[in-house]
Design a protein around this motif. Sequence first.
Motif, PDB file in Angstrom:
ATOM      1  N   GLN A 136       0.759  -1.243  -0.129  1.00  0.00           N
ATOM      2  CA  GLN A 136       0.040   0.067  -0.121  1.00  0.00           C
ATOM      3  C   GLN A 136       0.852   1.012   0.013  1.00  0.00           C
ATOM      4  N   THR A 137       1.470   1.608  -1.226  1.00  0.00           N
ATOM      5  CA  THR A 137       2.210   2.937  -1.262  1.00  0.00           C
ATOM      6  C   THR A 137       1.437   3.718  -2.274  1.00  0.00           C
ATOM      7  N   PRO A 138       1.196   4.964  -1.952  1.00  0.00           N
ATOM      8  CA  PRO A 138       0.586   5.697  -2.988  1.00  0.00           C
ATOM      9  C   PRO A 138       1.415   6.190  -4.251  1.00  0.00           C
ATOM     10  N   LEU A 139       0.604   6.122  -5.468  1.00  0.00           N
ATOM     11  CA  LEU A 139       1.590   6.180  -6.610  1.00  0.00           C
ATOM     12  C   LEU A 139       2.664   7.166  -6.796  1.00  0.00           C
ATOM     13  N   GLU A 140       2.322   8.429  -6.316  1.00  0.00           N
ATOM     14  CA  GLU A 140       3.186   9.468  -6.175  1.00  0.00           C
ATOM     15  C   GLU A 140       4.547   9.175  -5.311  1.00  0.00           C
ATOM     16  N   ASP A 141       4.292   8.422  -4.129  1.00  0.00           N
ATOM     17  CA  ASP A 141       5.460   8.084  -3.378  1.00  0.00           C
ATOM     18  C   ASP A 141       6.064   7.214  -3.838  1.00  0.00           C
ATOM     19  N   ILE A 142       5.493   6.324  -4.817  1.00  0.00           N
ATOM     20  CA  ILE A 142       6.082   5.100  -5.423  1.00  0.00           C
ATOM     21  C   ILE A 142       7.364   5.739  -6.506  1.00  0.00           C
ATOM     22  N   ARG A 143       6.884   6.826  -6.906  1.00  0.00           N
ATOM     23  CA  ARG A 143       7.613   7.594  -7.935  1.00  0.00           C
ATOM     24  C   ARG A 143       9.031   8.149  -7.184  1.00  0.00           C
ATOM     25  N   ARG A 144       8.559   8.652  -6.092  1.00  0.00           N
ATOM     26  CA  ARG A 144       9.565   9.665  -5.130  1.00  0.00           C
ATOM     27  C   ARG A 144      10.414   8.542  -4.948  1.00  0.00           C
ATOM     28  N   ALA A 145      10.046   7.428  -4.119  1.00  0.00           N
ATOM     29  CA  ALA A 145      11.073   6.410  -3.773  1.00  0.00           C
ATOM     30  C   ALA A 145      12.020   5.884  -4.955  1.00  0.00           C
ATOM     31  N   ALA A 146      11.429   5.569  -5.924  1.00  0.00           N
ATOM     32  CA  ALA A 146      12.000   4.883  -7.128  1.00  0.00           C
ATOM     33  C   ALA A 146      13.277   5.914  -7.388  1.00  0.00           C
ATOM     34  N   ILE A 147      13.165   7.195  -7.223  1.00  0.00           N
ATOM     35  CA  ILE A 147      14.133   8.433  -7.580  1.00  0.00           C
ATOM     36  C   ILE A 147      15.163   8.357  -6.667  1.00  0.00           C
ATOM     37  N   ALA A 148      14.456   8.489  -5.432  1.00  0.00           N
ATOM     38  CA  ALA A 148      15.387   8.522  -4.310  1.00  0.00           C
ATOM     39  C   ALA A 148      16.307   7.450  -4.038  1.00  0.00           C
ATOM     40  N   HIS A 149      15.886   6.206  -4.370  1.00  0.00           N
ATOM     41  CA  HIS A 149      16.618   4.880  -4.241  1.00  0.00           C
ATOM     42  C   HIS A 149      17.493   4.639  -5.695  1.00  0.00           C
ATOM     43  N   GLN A 150      17.290   5.443  -6.507  1.00  0.00           N
ATOM     44  CA  GLN A 150      18.101   5.358  -7.875  1.00  0.00           C
ATOM     45  C   GLN A 150      17.755   3.825  -8.482  1.00  0.00           C
ATOM     46  N   VAL A 151      16.317   3.479  -8.250  1.00  0.00           N
ATOM     47  CA  VAL A 151      16.607   1.884  -8.780  1.00  0.00           C
ATOM     48  C   VAL A 151      16.374   1.929 -10.245  1.00  0.00           C
ATOM     49  N   HIS A 152      16.580   0.482 -10.494  1.00  0.00           N
ATOM     50  CA  HIS A 152      16.416   0.304 -11.982  1.00  0.00           C
ATOM     51  C   HIS A 152      15.024  -0.339 -12.370  1.00  0.00           C
ATOM     52  N   ILE A 153      14.586  -1.046 -11.182  1.00  0.00           N
ATOM     53  CA  ILE A 153      13.101  -1.833 -11.708  1.00  0.00           C
ATOM     54  C   ILE A 153      12.193  -1.607 -10.525  1.00  0.00           C
ATOM     55  N   VAL A 154      10.933  -1.001 -10.730  1.00  0.00           N
ATOM     56  CA  VAL A 154      10.085  -1.006  -9.822  1.00  0.00           C
ATOM     57  C   VAL A 154       8.925  -2.249  -9.870  1.00  0.00           C
ATOM     58  N   ALA A 155       8.568  -3.016  -9.169  1.00  0.00           N
ATOM     59  CA  ALA A 155       7.993  -4.265  -9.142  1.00  0.00           C
ATOM     60  C   ALA A 155       6.821  -4.291  -8.065  1.00  0.00           C
ATOM     61  N   LEU A 156       5.632  -4.305  -8.621  1.00  0.00           N
ATOM     62  CA  LEU A 156       4.329  -4.277  -8.041  1.00  0.00           C
ATOM     63  C   LEU A 156       3.551  -5.729  -8.018  1.00  0.00           C
ATOM     64  N   SER A 157       2.738  -5.982  -6.920  1.00  0.00           N
ATOM     65  CA  SER A 157       2.130  -7.204  -6.747  1.00  0.00           C
ATOM     66  C   SER A 157       0.566  -6.730  -6.562  1.00  0.00           C
ATOM     67  N   PHE A 158      -0.199  -7.623  -7.491  1.00  0.00           N
ATOM     68  CA  PHE A 158      -1.668  -7.609  -7.382  1.00  0.00           C
ATOM     69  C   PHE A 158      -2.353  -9.157  -7.302  1.00  0.00           C
TER      70      PHE A 158
END
Length: 308
Positions: free
Chosen positions: A218-240
């Motif tokens: 449960q992370t809001p979309l905007e916070d996923i974007r911020r976290a991805a940039i802050a941690h300079q990730v290569h891949i963002v993986a979501l589960s449904f």
Amino acid sequence: MRNDTQGLLLNISAVEKDTGLSKDVLRMWERRYGFPRPGRDDNGERQYSATDVGKLRAMKRLMDVGLRPGKIIGLTLTELNAIADARTPARPSPLALDIEHDVLAMLRSHDLPGLQHTLANQVMRQGLQRFVLDTITPLNRAVGDAWMRGDLQVFEEHLYTEQLQVALRAAINASPRQSGTPRMLLTTLPAELHGLGLLMVEAMLVPEGVHCISLGPQTPLEDIRRAAIAHQVHIVALSFSAAFPVRQAVDGLATLRRELPAQMTLWAGGELTRRVRKTMPGIMLIPDLAWTVNALHSWRTHHVPQPV
Ligand code: B12
């Protein structure tokens, strides 16, 4: 259905939450098919029996895999479960069946030390990847089906989830910390409580040298974007999970794809991704956990990590 839930009566809001069937649908079926047949309390409010709720759950499960209500509403719970079981993927290995049997028995007998020992012992015997593929994937299904049939109570399912998370987290933390690439951010969208999928992906990829950064569910979309940039990730993986609404998942993924930097890869997995009919440009749908390592290899083949 276990006899300690027999006398239970639920009002229409509780049935809507439990089954995922809306109040309007429940009233319309009552008018059109004569099922469900709720009683009324002193205020004239509908009161649904646990037996009817059990059948409604089984119908929702079959409707989720495409069956039409008019075709199944006249069937008994046993007949509905038989159709569901006939559609359930191939049975697990004899070993997994034994563990399934033992774990369900421990959950029902509230044997916490036994459960903790069995899970910790099994992950040591099989190793992280085989444990989540051969033992936990079928066991999740068995626990879910037992809950759905009313053979497991909600608190027993919660105990299973919590103790499995403890065992997986301990085994993942025991493996050497990875600071390699790719760096992967793991989470779910708001309203998706199922977090086990994230841990199972981490269990598959940490042994492959992936640096996993899990935010939990449960992370809001905007916070996923911020976290991805802050941690300079290569891949963002979501589960449904299968419980999540398809439309919401597709819209959320499309928005995230637009918001994330173009060089970032976006993965989506979980049972629900089996129901996403169309391909989504720039998004990799991976419903099968067993496919995760292949997806990693293809990422490594196509991505020479950029110096940060
Ligand atoms: C534990 C559990 C819960 C726990 C979760 C606790 C937690 N912290 O995780 C709790 C109690 C909160 C819960 C709640 C609910 N649950 Co639940 N839950 C389960 C259960 C038993 C186990 C595991 C699980 O989380 N599975 C979800 C993931 C891990 O499995 P999967 O989707 O099959 O994904 C597989 C792969 O795709 C891959 N994968 C998963 N994610 C990702 C991501 C990536 C990137 C990749 C590569 C791969 C990958 O790994 C998995 C294993 O192979 C499942 C049973 C089952 N069959 O899985 C039911 C199940 C998913 N739940 C279900 C339901 C209905 C609910 C509720 C709506 C019940 C209710 N009325 O309240 C709520 C919804 C809550 C919400 N808003 O999300 C149904 C969904 C049925 C349907 N078609 O809608 C299931 C299938 C049970 C059943 N048999 O009916 N649940």
